[in-house]
Design a protein around this motif. Structure first.
Motif, PDB file in Angstrom:
ATOM      1  N   LYS A   4       0.779  -1.208   0.049  1.00 27.24           N
ATOM      2  CA  LYS A   4       0.124  -0.028   0.146  1.00 27.24           C
ATOM      3  C   LYS A   4       1.085   1.380   0.223  1.00 27.24           C
ATOM      4  O   LYS A   4       1.811   1.367   0.883  1.00 27.24           O
ATOM      5  N   PRO A   5       0.828   2.008  -0.992  1.00 27.00           N
ATOM      6  CA  PRO A   5       1.591   3.450  -1.047  1.00 27.00           C
ATOM      7  C   PRO A   5       1.150   4.072   0.385  1.00 27.00           C
ATOM      8  O   PRO A   5       0.246   4.214   0.785  1.00 27.00           O
ATOM      9  N   THR A   6       2.473   4.753   0.716  1.00 27.38           N
ATOM     10  CA  THR A   6       2.421   5.596   2.052  1.00 27.38           C
ATOM     11  C   THR A   6       2.294   6.868   1.650  1.00 27.38           C
ATOM     12  O   THR A   6       1.961   7.710   2.495  1.00 27.38           O
ATOM     13  N   SER A   7       2.598   7.432   0.334  1.00 26.21           N
ATOM     14  CA  SER A   7       2.307   8.708  -0.048  1.00 26.21           C
ATOM     15  C   SER A   7       2.199   8.852  -1.512  1.00 26.21           C
ATOM     16  O   SER A   7       2.563   7.947  -2.189  1.00 26.21           O
ATOM     17  N   ASP A   8       1.753  10.007  -1.971  1.00 28.41           N
ATOM     18  CA  ASP A   8       1.492  10.157  -3.443  1.00 28.41           C
ATOM     19  C   ASP A   8       3.136   9.921  -3.920  1.00 28.41           C
ATOM     20  O   ASP A   8       3.209   9.569  -5.125  1.00 28.41           O
ATOM     21  N   ARG A   9       4.108  10.575  -3.400  1.00 30.57           N
ATOM     22  CA  ARG A   9       5.505  10.498  -4.160  1.00 30.57           C
ATOM     23  C   ARG A   9       5.857   9.132  -3.934  1.00 30.57           C
ATOM     24  O   ARG A   9       6.340   8.689  -5.229  1.00 30.57           O
ATOM     25  N   GLU A  10       5.431   8.097  -3.035  1.00 30.68           N
ATOM     26  CA  GLU A  10       5.722   6.699  -3.121  1.00 30.68           C
ATOM     27  C   GLU A  10       5.042   6.074  -4.156  1.00 30.68           C
ATOM     28  O   GLU A  10       5.681   5.288  -4.970  1.00 30.68           O
ATOM     29  N   ALA A  11       3.863   6.427  -4.272  1.00 32.23           N
ATOM     30  CA  ALA A  11       2.965   6.010  -5.445  1.00 32.23           C
ATOM     31  C   ALA A  11       3.626   6.291  -6.759  1.00 32.23           C
ATOM     32  O   ALA A  11       3.734   5.220  -7.676  1.00 32.23           O
ATOM     33  N   LEU A  12       4.107   7.481  -7.099  1.00 27.78           N
ATOM     34  CA  LEU A  12       4.572   7.778  -8.359  1.00 27.78           C
ATOM     35  C   LEU A  12       6.020   7.027  -8.469  1.00 27.78           C
ATOM     36  O   LEU A  12       6.242   6.654  -9.387  1.00 27.78           O
ATOM     37  N   ARG A  13       6.656   6.859  -7.411  1.00 27.64           N
ATOM     38  CA  ARG A  13       8.042   6.043  -7.504  1.00 27.64           C
ATOM     39  C   ARG A  13       7.800   4.697  -7.892  1.00 27.64           C
ATOM     40  O   ARG A  13       8.297   4.001  -8.892  1.00 27.64           O
ATOM     41  N   ARG A  14       6.656   4.135  -7.400  1.00 29.87           N
ATOM     42  CA  ARG A  14       6.389   2.724  -7.715  1.00 29.87           C
ATOM     43  C   ARG A  14       5.832   2.737  -9.368  1.00 29.87           C
ATOM     44  O   ARG A  14       6.328   1.756  -9.883  1.00 29.87           O
ATOM     45  N   LEU A  15       5.070   3.715  -9.791  1.00 31.19           N
ATOM     46  CA  LEU A  15       4.700   3.644 -11.042  1.00 31.19           C
ATOM     47  C   LEU A  15       5.799   3.859 -11.940  1.00 31.19           C
ATOM     48  O   LEU A  15       5.799   3.015 -12.951  1.00 31.19           O
ATOM     49  N   ALA A  16       6.929   4.687 -11.672  1.00 24.28           N
ATOM     50  CA  ALA A  16       7.782   4.727 -12.495  1.00 24.28           C
ATOM     51  C   ALA A  16       8.843   3.644 -12.782  1.00 24.28           C
ATOM     52  O   ALA A  16       9.251   3.087 -13.744  1.00 24.28           O
ATOM     53  N   ASP A  17       8.782   3.041 -11.461  1.00 23.83           N
ATOM     54  CA  ASP A  17       9.754   1.622 -11.531  1.00 23.83           C
ATOM     55  C   ASP A  17       9.068   0.857 -12.257  1.00 23.83           C
ATOM     56  O   ASP A  17       9.565  -0.095 -13.020  1.00 23.83           O
ATOM     57  N   ALA A  18       7.671   0.448 -12.228  1.00 24.48           N
ATOM     58  CA  ALA A  18       6.776  -0.388 -12.987  1.00 24.48           C
ATOM     59  C   ALA A  18       7.131  -0.023 -14.439  1.00 24.48           C
ATOM     60  O   ALA A  18       7.240  -1.045 -15.158  1.00 24.48           O
ATOM     61  N   LEU A  19       7.073   1.141 -14.718  1.00 23.69           N
ATOM     62  CA  LEU A  19       6.980   1.417 -16.402  1.00 23.69           C
ATOM     63  C   LEU A  19       8.527   1.050 -16.881  1.00 23.69           C
ATOM     64  O   LEU A  19       8.792   0.475 -17.780  1.00 23.69           O
ATOM     65  N   ALA A  20       9.471   1.210 -16.118  1.00 29.12           N
ATOM     66  CA  ALA A  20      10.925   0.971 -16.444  1.00 29.12           C
ATOM     67  C   ALA A  20      11.244  -0.377 -16.553  1.00 29.12           C
ATOM     68  O   ALA A  20      11.651  -0.797 -17.468  1.00 29.12           O
ATOM     69  N   ASP A  21      10.566  -1.203 -15.637  1.00 26.48           N
ATOM     70  CA  ASP A  21      10.750  -2.703 -15.500  1.00 26.48           C
ATOM     71  C   ASP A  21       9.835  -3.183 -16.905  1.00 26.48           C
ATOM     72  O   ASP A  21      10.309  -4.191 -17.351  1.00 26.48           O
ATOM     73  N   ASP A  22       8.929  -2.453 -17.112  1.00 22.49           N
ATOM     74  CA  ASP A  22       8.111  -3.141 -18.393  1.00 22.49           C
ATOM     75  C   ASP A  22       8.888  -2.810 -19.575  1.00 22.49           C
ATOM     76  O   ASP A  22       9.144  -3.757 -20.470  1.00 22.49           O
ATOM     77  N   VAL A  23       9.744  -1.525 -19.773  1.00 20.81           N
ATOM     78  CA  VAL A  23      10.598  -1.325 -20.691  1.00 20.81           C
ATOM     79  C   VAL A  23      11.611  -2.203 -20.785  1.00 20.81           C
ATOM     80  O   VAL A  23      12.110  -2.944 -21.898  1.00 20.81           O
ATOM     81  N   LEU A  24      12.410  -2.583 -19.705  1.00 21.28           N
ATOM     82  CA  LEU A  24      13.544  -3.389 -19.533  1.00 21.28           C
ATOM     83  C   LEU A  24      12.988  -4.792 -19.838  1.00 21.28           C
ATOM     84  O   LEU A  24      14.150  -5.496 -20.429  1.00 21.28           O
ATOM     85  N   ASN A  25      11.758  -5.188 -19.689  1.00 18.97           N
ATOM     86  CA  ASN A  25      11.387  -6.652 -19.989  1.00 18.97           C
ATOM     87  C   ASN A  25      11.188  -6.862 -21.316  1.00 18.97           C
ATOM     88  O   ASN A  25      10.496  -8.000 -21.756  1.00 18.97           O
ATOM     89  N   THR A  26      10.939  -5.779 -22.224  1.00 17.46           N
ATOM     90  CA  THR A  26      10.355  -5.839 -23.550  1.00 17.46           C
ATOM     91  C   THR A  26      11.757  -5.920 -24.427  1.00 17.46           C
ATOM     92  O   THR A  26      12.821  -5.364 -24.308  1.00 17.46           O
ATOM     93  N   SER A  27      11.490  -6.827 -25.348  1.00 18.65           N
ATOM     94  CA  SER A  27      12.712  -7.138 -26.372  1.00 18.65           C
ATOM     95  C   SER A  27      12.990  -5.944 -27.034  1.00 18.65           C
ATOM     96  O   SER A  27      12.150  -5.052 -27.415  1.00 18.65           O
ATOM     97  N   ASP A  28      14.242  -5.805 -27.696  1.00 19.17           N
ATOM     98  CA  ASP A  28      14.725  -4.691 -28.661  1.00 19.17           C
ATOM     99  C   ASP A  28      13.669  -4.298 -29.861  1.00 19.17           C
ATOM    100  O   ASP A  28      13.258  -3.393 -30.248  1.00 19.17           O
ATOM    101  N   GLN A  29      13.313  -5.814 -30.341  1.00 20.44           N
ATOM    102  CA  GLN A  29      12.472  -5.843 -31.552  1.00 20.44           C
ATOM    103  C   GLN A  29      11.233  -5.258 -31.135  1.00 20.44           C
ATOM    104  O   GLN A  29      10.593  -4.376 -32.004  1.00 20.44           O
ATOM    105  N   GLU A  30      10.605  -5.460 -30.144  1.00 19.59           N
ATOM    106  CA  GLU A  30       9.342  -5.022 -29.629  1.00 19.59           C
ATOM    107  C   GLU A  30       9.094  -3.558 -29.335  1.00 19.59           C
ATOM    108  O   GLU A  30       8.341  -2.833 -29.865  1.00 19.59           O
ATOM    109  N   VAL A  31      10.310  -3.267 -28.744  1.00 22.98           N
ATOM    110  CA  VAL A  31      10.446  -1.667 -28.381  1.00 22.98           C
ATOM    111  C   VAL A  31      10.704  -0.970 -29.588  1.00 22.98           C
ATOM    112  O   VAL A  31       9.851   0.242 -30.036  1.00 22.98           O
ATOM    113  N   LEU A  32      11.404  -1.298 -30.759  1.00 22.40           N
ATOM    114  CA  LEU A  32      11.713  -0.773 -31.841  1.00 22.40           C
ATOM    115  C   LEU A  32      10.083  -0.719 -32.684  1.00 22.40           C
ATOM    116  O   LEU A  32       9.812   0.242 -33.383  1.00 22.40           O
TER     117      LEU A  32
END
Lengths: 145, 266
Positions: A4-32
């Motif tokens: 459970k997010p403890t603050s709005d800032r923490e929620a944003l940080r988790r969202l950013a981490d999730a988006l970054a993970d999503d990009v990192l887990n995507t293959s180069d071909q898919e990103v292109l």
């Protein structure tokens, strides 16, 4: 961790981490493929992004240089210090400094190491510089480090 | 794309995109070095450093452009010889050649790159395809550098196959050559009376307005020199000092030969 997010800032940080993970887990071909679908020519996109990056770096560098100019303009308003010693005492002090810091004097020319070729003014101003740098103490009674 | 030198990398990091952006005092400040100008008697410039702080002192008796080069030279020492007290004589700053201390050569090269970075110099040189002192003057104006420093930079950058030679009344002081010029083209110690430079130094001849054709044997003491012609142009850089650019146009002169000069090595 409850997840459970403890603050709005923490929620944003988790969202950013999730988006970054999503990009990192995507293959180069898919990103292109996704980028091509969204923006068209990916090489042009890369060139545009590189140019943007370079412009941003240059702007940051220019700001740093401008800040340095402003700082040194302010610094010039300080009154210069001047050591009040008789010339022979000043030369003896310089010799002591150079003996105490052989690595500092390593690249002095032989003549300069012996104080030759340096006028009294040269010696005084060199001592001023060394004092400003903390190599020699402001108080003449204080021993050299 | 040519890799950036350390001086050029620094300029890029500081957002320098025009020659007039090269504010050396501000650059020094960014590097932890403060700059002072005062009369110096035993040297032309010096740097005292301790930890990550330094004080650079440049002789206030020198011309503006000479002071700029001296400051850039001391920043070269700060880059490569940190933590030392260095006292630099006038004859060590802003010269070419190899018969002087390595540390001073390193600092001079750094200074040349900092004042005239390749990424800003190359586009300007497109407008000046010919190497001569007119080009040197134009580039010197743009970069606020001396004619000597600019000429050394252009010759050593290989703008055209050439040598740059400094003479005083007692003979050759120093010389440098562009990368494509074979080492066998070594200028004579003393000026040949056949050279136009001789009249500029010893007579009352004016500076050369344009490079002039002369036999290569006026400059090089080699038998093969008699076969070739070069162009020379001379300017005065002091009361008893001249700077001559010797331009090589003959491709044969640029061929590399082995030490016996009988076998060609391409």
């Amino acid at each position: 961790m409850t997840g459970k997010p403890t603050s709005d800032r923490e929620a944003l940080r988790r969202l950013a981490d999730a988006l970054a993970d999503d990009v990192l887990n995507t293959s180069d071909q898919e990103v292109l493929a996704e980028a091509a679908e969204e923006y068209g020519d990916t090489k042009q996109l890369a060139a545009n992004m590189r140019a943007l990056f370079e412009r941003t770096c240059a702007a940051a560098g220019k700001a740093k240089l401008a800040a340095a100019r402003a700082a040194l303009n302010g610094d010039r308003r300080r009154a210069p210090s001047r050591r009040r010693l008789d010339p022979s005492a000043a030369r003896r002090l310089l010799q002591q400094v150079l003996t105490a810091h052989p690595e500092t004097a390593q690249k002095l020319t032989y003549a300069a190491r012996r104080g030759e070729g340096l006028s009294d003014e040269d010696v005084f101003s060199m001592l001023d510089d060394l004092e400003e740098l903390g190599v020699i103490p402001c108080d003449p009674q204080e021993p050299l480090s | 794309m040519k890799a950036l030198t350390p001086a050029e990398t620094l300029l890029k990091e500081l957002g320098v995109t025009e020659a007039q952006d090269i504010d050396l005092e501000a650059i020094a400040w960014c590097l932890g070095a403060r700059v002072k100008y005062r009369p110096l008697d035993g040297c032309e410039a010096r740097i005292a450093g301790s930890g990550d702080q330094a004080i650079i002192t440049v002789s206030s008796r020198c011309s503006h452009r000479r002071r700029r080069f001296s400051l850039a030279h001391e920043l070269g020492h700060w880059k490569y010889h940190r933590g030392r007290l260095l006292v630099c004589r006038a004859d060590e700053i802003g010269r070419a050649g190899s018969n002087y201390p390595e540390a001073e050569r390193v600092a001079n090269n750094y200074a040349a790159q900092l004042l005239m970075p390749g990424y800003l110099l190359a586009p300007r040189l497109l407008a000046h395809p010919k190497l001569n002192f007119q080009t040197v003057r134009s580039i010197a104006e743009a970069f606020d550098t001396s004619r000597t420093a600019t000429a050394i930079r252009l010759v050593e950058a290989g703008h055209a196959p050439s040598l740059l030679i400094c003479h005083g009344m007692d003979g050759r002081k120093w010389f440098t050559r562009s990368p494509g010029v074979p080492e066998r083209w070594f200028p004579q110690d003393t000026l040949d009376p056949e050279s136009f430079a001789f009249q500029v130094l010893h007579g009352q001849a004016p500076e050369d307005a344009v490079p002039r054709l002369v036999g290569a044997d006026a400059w090089f003491d080699r038998s093969e020199a008699g076969k070739y012609e070069v162009r020379e142009q001379t300017i005065r850089i002091g009361p008893d000092r001249i700077l001559t650019m010797v331009l090589i146009r003959d491709d044969e002169m640029l061929d590399e030969w082995n030490t016996s000069y009988q076998t060609r090595r391409r």
